[in-house]
Enzyme design. Structure first.
Site, PDB file in Angstrom:
ATOM      1  N   GLU A  49       0.858  -1.184   0.000  1.00  0.00           N
ATOM      2  CA  GLU A  49       0.000   0.000   0.000  1.00  0.00           C
ATOM      3  C   GLU A  49       0.892   1.231   0.000  1.00  0.00           C
ATOM      4  O   GLU A  49       1.728   1.408   0.900  1.00  0.00           O
ATOM      5  CB  GLU A  49      -0.853   0.029   1.276  1.00  0.00           C
ATOM      6  CG  GLU A  49      -2.206  -0.605   1.135  1.00  0.00           C
ATOM      7  CD  GLU A  49      -3.050  -0.375   2.386  1.00  0.00           C
ATOM      8  OE1 GLU A  49      -3.081   0.759   2.898  1.00  0.00           O
ATOM      9  OE2 GLU A  49      -3.666  -1.343   2.844  1.00  0.00           O
ATOM     10  N   ASP A  60      -6.229   8.286  10.232  1.00  0.00           N
ATOM     11  CA  ASP A  60      -4.922   7.834  10.697  1.00  0.00           C
ATOM     12  C   ASP A  60      -4.569   8.316  12.093  1.00  0.00           C
ATOM     13  O   ASP A  60      -4.884   9.430  12.490  1.00  0.00           O
ATOM     14  CB  ASP A  60      -3.841   8.296   9.714  1.00  0.00           C
ATOM     15  CG  ASP A  60      -3.884   7.494   8.434  1.00  0.00           C
ATOM     16  OD1 ASP A  60      -3.808   6.251   8.532  1.00  0.00           O
ATOM     17  OD2 ASP A  60      -4.028   8.090   7.358  1.00  0.00           O
ATOM     18  N   TYR A 174     -11.400  -4.835   2.465  1.00  0.00           N
ATOM     19  CA  TYR A 174     -10.476  -4.447   3.531  1.00  0.00           C
ATOM     20  C   TYR A 174     -11.276  -4.323   4.832  1.00  0.00           C
ATOM     21  O   TYR A 174     -12.122  -3.438   4.957  1.00  0.00           O
ATOM     22  CB  TYR A 174      -9.844  -3.101   3.160  1.00  0.00           C
ATOM     23  CG  TYR A 174      -8.715  -2.624   4.052  1.00  0.00           C
ATOM     24  CD1 TYR A 174      -8.785  -2.683   5.434  1.00  0.00           C
ATOM     25  CD2 TYR A 174      -7.571  -2.068   3.480  1.00  0.00           C
ATOM     26  CE1 TYR A 174      -7.748  -2.232   6.229  1.00  0.00           C
ATOM     27  CE2 TYR A 174      -6.525  -1.597   4.261  1.00  0.00           C
ATOM     28  CZ  TYR A 174      -6.626  -1.687   5.644  1.00  0.00           C
ATOM     29  OH  TYR A 174      -5.599  -1.221   6.433  1.00  0.00           O
TER      30      TYR A 174
END
Lengths: 268, 401
Positions: A49, A60, A174
């Site tokens: 990735e 994040d 995912y």
């Protein structure tokens, strides 16, 4: 055929689980990113990735935020990141690349121009964490036309959305391991096993798990249930720790080795 | 006008829900609860009761006669949101969302804050309703607004310093969203402006529209007609949206949003999102954004911490692009001048945010005939800014914003 599909097919045939490390492009600089990608492949990464640095990375945690900030100090752009992929290919890296970018940089580049750009540069997949299924129609169509897999995220809280999201997924689904942002953690969402079973049932595609996976033990915990395991913050933190070594020509190899060793260890 | 936003939270092309999947369920749950309770008479009664008895609404629409005469043009009316409990319009929204949080069975609330006004309003409602409250505030802002930090602590809230990014409002918003992702089960996020993902822009507008609903009724009573202009400062845009919204259908009424030009729109230090920004996605919605050519969000600057934000609510973007509202920039210096003029002519010290709306009114009123009417949103009082103003006017700039 998309590289991600062929890679998952052969990994499955070998009875393995794909190890998918993440790194932030341009941290600490573009040239080093190319070398880290080579190292990751040599150490056993099955796909990579490629994270595009962004000023406001909502999904994040602190580790990847810091990497983004370091990269942005070097004014790294979306185009630079795609160029890294191209250079890594030229340097002989064979494994599939998945571009991980927030939506605004792509939107500013122009959606059509963006897909023209990635198509010829060895990008096989795309993850846009702030583009939920309600907003992704145009991107999905353009991605499909460009043979780039738009890989969706599903979360333990997605519930009945899992089926809808999975039905439109390409490449793999995912699965987010826990509620929260990316980052190293010791425990996962309590309903994680049921959640993975739900996703497995909802799709024929491979499923990968990510967010918070940082050790060999954790990789192992999910190997039986998942076709792929994504390791992000733990890699980025290893890179962060190696920066002093990476920035000095005489210790550069040692820095890359630290990163490679960590990946080999995850691989088991 | 047609019903906006649509079911996907779109105001034309603006708005939407650009958030990680981990937040989608919480947003859908919130939307559902809001749709339910906004039609529930008991919920509405409780909100109305608190606005009236606790915050002191309706706030007055005050004819600023001395200011009007001084400027020698249109009649200027001030919508006195500064007279609310806690000193600004922010409480209209925190009362609404606080009561909603409680109805949803959430025991904890979180909020972001820049200057601290929304943080104080959230801490206040948390104390009133017996909810646990955490307020996320940039470390830089905490240094600049120590009084508000202490105020929140006094009210029983925890102030969480935000150390990421710019360490100001923008990153406080990011950090609050990140925290919310990990604590959605028992935590309600009281977002303070008409920004963020759907349903926040719609919901905050609905809780703030009382400003415009009252003002519209009051001006009809006072003047027997609608105003020619409605003027309000915009950062994220909640007081402006609140006062504009009930007038949107009144085509004769011109809506004027005033944004912070900081040191000037031709410098790098401003918060003029409409004047200098472009369409983009930021903190959950499509709107205008201050950004570089690569789509990285740029830090904003304004003397007013409440306007110091590189985004703006999506409904404002819609009003701008449809031509229904206009947005103009006003500099730090103009706002400071306006603040002093209003203080001296009317005995009202406005918040630095509201001083931007006054500054535009000072430019506008003299160009209009004496029979024209301008309604200005005086969104907050200036007490919180007195220290900063003192250092500005005293020439000591290092501690000010």
């Amino acid at each position: 055929m998309n590289l991600i599909d062929t890679a998952f097919a052969s990994i499955k045939a070998e009875g393995r689980t794909a190890l998918i490390p993440f790194l932030t492009m341009g941290d600490p600089d573009l040239k080093t990113s190319v070398e880290i990608i080579k190292t990751l492949e040599q150490s056993g990464a099955d796909m990579i990735e490629l994270g595009v640095p962004y000023s406001d990375p909502l999904a994040d945690g602190p580790v990847i935020q810091r990497a983004s900030e370091r990269a942005l100090l070097n004014s790294i752009t979306l185009k630079d990141c795609i160029h890294v992929a191209e250079q890594a290919r030229e340097a002989g890296v064979k494994i599939p690349f998945i571009l991980f970018t927030y939506f605004n940089p792509v939107f500013q580049y122009g959606l059509e121009a963006f897909f023209q750009l990635v198509q010829s540069k060895g990008i096989s997949g795309l993850i846009i964490p702030d583009l939920p299924i309600e907003e992704d129609e145009e991107v999905r169509q353009l991605a499909e036309a460009a043979n780039v897999h738009l890989i969706p995220l599903v979360a333990p809280t997605s519930k009945d959305r899992v089926v809808r999201i999975s039905s439109k997924a390409k490449g793999f689904v995912y699965c987010v391991s826990s509620l929260g942002v990316t980052g190293v953690r010791t425990d996962f969402h309590t309903g994680i096993d049921e959640f993975l079973a739900t996703v497995r049932e909802a799709t024929e595609l491979p499923i990968a798990i990510g967010f918070g996976i940082s050790s060999r033990e954790q990789v192992e915990r999910f190997e039986k249930q998942c076709d792929g395991v994504v390791v992000g913050s733990a890699i980025v933190r290893t890179i962060e720790n190696a920066i002093p070594l990476l920035q000095d020509e005489s210790t550069r190899e040692a820095g890359l080795k630290q990163i490679g060793d960590f990946v080999s260890q995850l691989k088991g | 006008m047609t019903q906006i936003p649509d079911q996907n939270g779109r105001f034309g092309k603006f708005g939407g829900r650009y958030v990680p999947e981990t937040l989608m369920n919480a947003l859908l749950e919130l939307e559902e609860a809001y749709q339910h309770y906004s039609k529930d008479p008991e919920f509405q009664d409780e909100v109305r009761y608190l606005l009236h008895k606790y915050s002191g609404r309706p706030t007055s629409l005050y004819y600023a006669e001395r200011l009007s005469k001084h400027l020698g043009g249109a009649k200027i009316y001030l919508k006195r949101e500064d007279l609310n409990h806690t000193g600004a319009h922010k409480i209209n929204n925190t009362i609404g969302q606080g009561v909603l949080a409680k109805r949803m069975g959430k025991s904890k609330i979180i909020a972001e804050t820049g200057a601290g006004q929304h943080g104080v309003a959230s801490a206040t409602i948390a104390a009133l309703l017996g909810l646990e409250c955490k307020v996320f505030m940039g470390e830089e802002d905490m240094k600049r607004q120590q009084l508000n930090v202490f105020r929140m602590q006094l009210l029983g809230s925890e102030v969480v310093p935000v150390l990421s990014g710019t360490r100001t409002l923008k990153d406080a918003c990011n950090e609050t969203l990140r925290y919310w992702v990990s604590h959605v089960d028992d935590t309600y996020y009281i977002l303070g402006s008409v920004t963020g993902p759907h349903p926040y822009p719609m919901m905050v507008r609905d809780f703030q529209r009382i400003i415009g609903d009252e003002a519209r009724q009051q001006i009809l009573t006072e003047e027997g007609r609608l105003p020619d202009y409605v003027v309000a400062a915009v950062g994220g845009g909640s007081n402006a949206m609140g006062i504009f919204y009930p007038f949107v259908g009144d085509e004769s009424v011109r809506l004027l949003g005033v944004e912070a030009a900081g040191r000037g729109v031709d410098t790098l230090e401003h918060a003029a999102t409409m004047t200098k920004g472009r369409h983009g996605v930021f903190q959950g919605s499509m709107s205008y954004v201050l950004q570089d050519e690569h789509g990285q969000v740029q830090p904003a600057h304004s003397i007013s911490a409440g306007l110091d934000y590189p985004g703006i609510g999506p409904e404002h973007a819609y009003l701008k692009d449809s031509g229904r509202a206009e947005y103009v920039p006003v500099t730090d210096a103009e706002a400071l001048e306006a603040l002093q003029l209003l203080s001296r002519t009317e005995g009202i010290i406005p918040a630095l945010e509201s001083a931007h709306a006054i500054a535009q009114t000072i430019k506008l009123a003299p160009t209009l005939d004496k029979d024209k009417v301008v309604v200005v949103s005086l969104s907050g009082r200036g007490d919180k800014d007195v220290e900063a103003i003192m250092s500005y006017l005293g020439g000591d700039k290092h501690e000010s914003h």
